[in-house]
Design an enzyme around this catalytic site. Sequence first.
Site, PDB file in Angstrom:
ATOM      1  N   ASN A 112      45.732 -17.123  49.530  1.00 45.18           N
ATOM      2  CA  ASN A 112      44.478 -16.658  50.150  1.00 45.18           C
ATOM      3  C   ASN A 112      44.207 -15.222  49.724  1.00 45.18           C
ATOM      4  OD1 ASN A 112      42.246 -16.684  51.989  1.00 45.18           O
ATOM      5  ND2 ASN A 112      43.482 -15.558  53.471  1.00 45.18           N
ATOM      6  N   HIS A 114      42.349 -11.766  51.253  1.00 41.85           N
ATOM      7  CA  HIS A 114      41.872 -11.222  52.525  1.00 41.85           C
ATOM      8  C   HIS A 114      41.383  -9.791  52.315  1.00 41.85           C
ATOM      9  CE1 HIS A 114      41.520 -10.926  56.845  1.00 41.85           C
ATOM     10  NE2 HIS A 114      42.093  -9.734  56.774  1.00 41.85           N
ATOM     11  N   SER A 141      44.099  -7.958  49.901  1.00 45.53           N
ATOM     12  CA  SER A 141      45.462  -8.486  49.735  1.00 45.53           C
ATOM     13  C   SER A 141      45.399  -9.943  49.295  1.00 45.53           C
ATOM     14  CB  SER A 141      46.221  -8.457  51.071  1.00 45.53           C
ATOM     15  OG  SER A 141      46.224  -7.175  51.642  1.00 45.53           O
ATOM     16  N   ASP A 150      46.442 -15.105  58.391  1.00 50.86           N
ATOM     17  CA  ASP A 150      46.513 -13.891  57.558  1.00 50.86           C
ATOM     18  C   ASP A 150      47.896 -13.238  57.622  1.00 50.86           C
ATOM     19  OD1 ASP A 150      43.803 -14.243  56.906  1.00 50.86           O
ATOM     20  OD2 ASP A 150      43.163 -13.074  58.638  1.00 50.86           O
TER      21      ASP A 150
HETATM   22  C1  GAR Z   1      35.962 -12.226  50.404  1.00 54.16           C
HETATM   23  O1  GAR Z   1      35.719 -10.846  50.587  1.00 54.16           O
HETATM   24  C2  GAR Z   1      37.305 -12.609  50.985  1.00 54.16           C
HETATM   25  O2  GAR Z   1      38.232 -11.584  50.946  1.00 54.16           O
HETATM   26  C3  GAR Z   1      36.930 -12.934  52.399  1.00 54.16           C
HETATM   27  O3  GAR Z   1      35.698 -13.581  52.318  1.00 54.16           O
HETATM   28  C4  GAR Z   1      34.972 -13.054  51.207  1.00 54.16           C
HETATM   29  C5  GAR Z   1      34.423 -14.212  50.431  1.00 54.16           C
HETATM   30  O4  GAR Z   1      33.567 -13.761  49.413  1.00 54.16           O
HETATM   31  N1  GAR Z   1      37.924 -13.777  53.007  1.00 54.16           N
HETATM   32  C6  GAR Z   1      38.271 -13.685  54.276  1.00 54.16           C
HETATM   33  O5  GAR Z   1      37.782 -12.909  55.060  1.00 54.16           O
HETATM   34  C7  GAR Z   1      39.369 -14.650  54.689  1.00 54.16           C
HETATM   35  N2  GAR Z   1      39.993 -14.229  55.903  1.00 54.16           N
HETATM   36  P1  GAR Z   1      33.103 -14.728  48.263  1.00 54.16           P
HETATM   37  O6  GAR Z   1      32.626 -16.029  48.918  1.00 54.16           O
HETATM   38  O7  GAR Z   1      31.971 -14.002  47.616  1.00 54.16           O
HETATM   39  O8  GAR Z   1      34.260 -14.977  47.356  1.00 54.16           O
END
Ligand code: GAR
Length: 227
Positions: A112, A114, A141, A150
Amino acid sequence: MSVSQPFSLAVLISGNGSNLQAIIDAIQNKKLDASIKLVISNRADAKGLKRAEAAGIPTLLIEHTQYSSREEFDQAMLDALKACRPDLVVLAGFMRILSAQFVSALSGKLINIHPSLLPRYKGTQTHKRALEAHDSVHGCSIHYVTEELDGGPVVAQSEVPIYPNDTEQLLAARVQKEEHQLYPFCIGLIAQTKLELIDGAPVLNKQLLTSGGIKFRQSNYDRYYLE
Ligand code: GAR
């Protein structure tokens, strides 16, 4: 003559899919030797589905709202993943909590991204919380997924500064720029078996990774350091 298959991925998304795009681009630009076998979204309106289709990648919509329990939804995703047998399952902005059954079925093969320097700011609104805490640095991360939200072993982090007049939007954009480099980089290390999970602990080049894993500072991907 047998031709070896590239390291295969399945990517799970819920929204924009900019990290999915970064992985697609890295593969197309030959910076990442892998192939994406399947993109699964739990939302029909996820822009990432369009990105996958544009790249000729098979997509599957598995809407969580169509299932009466988390376990049934997760089982539907597991069935789809079992059918395509990816080497690694990549969560890229997948915004559903996963059941213990899903996580244990993919143990060591599920990662994942985060948007925080874990263990700081698990959960949502990470940029807002970092600003409210007057932190001087923030980042993203990559971690293996365990049952703890997480909370699985971190393999890499990239750090960015927080500036005095930052807004959530500016900070989010700065962190995302890092995400788009860090995720393909880490997937590449796993594909090359340089990075692996051994007995629940992340190992890089046979060396145990501790304290947040491989560390990068903003946009310097030629150099990393270990603490
Ligand atoms: C990213 O910033 C990722 O780190 C976050 O969602 C966004 C997705 O962006 N993930 C989380 O918060 C998971 N806990 P994207 O759809 O443009 O890749």
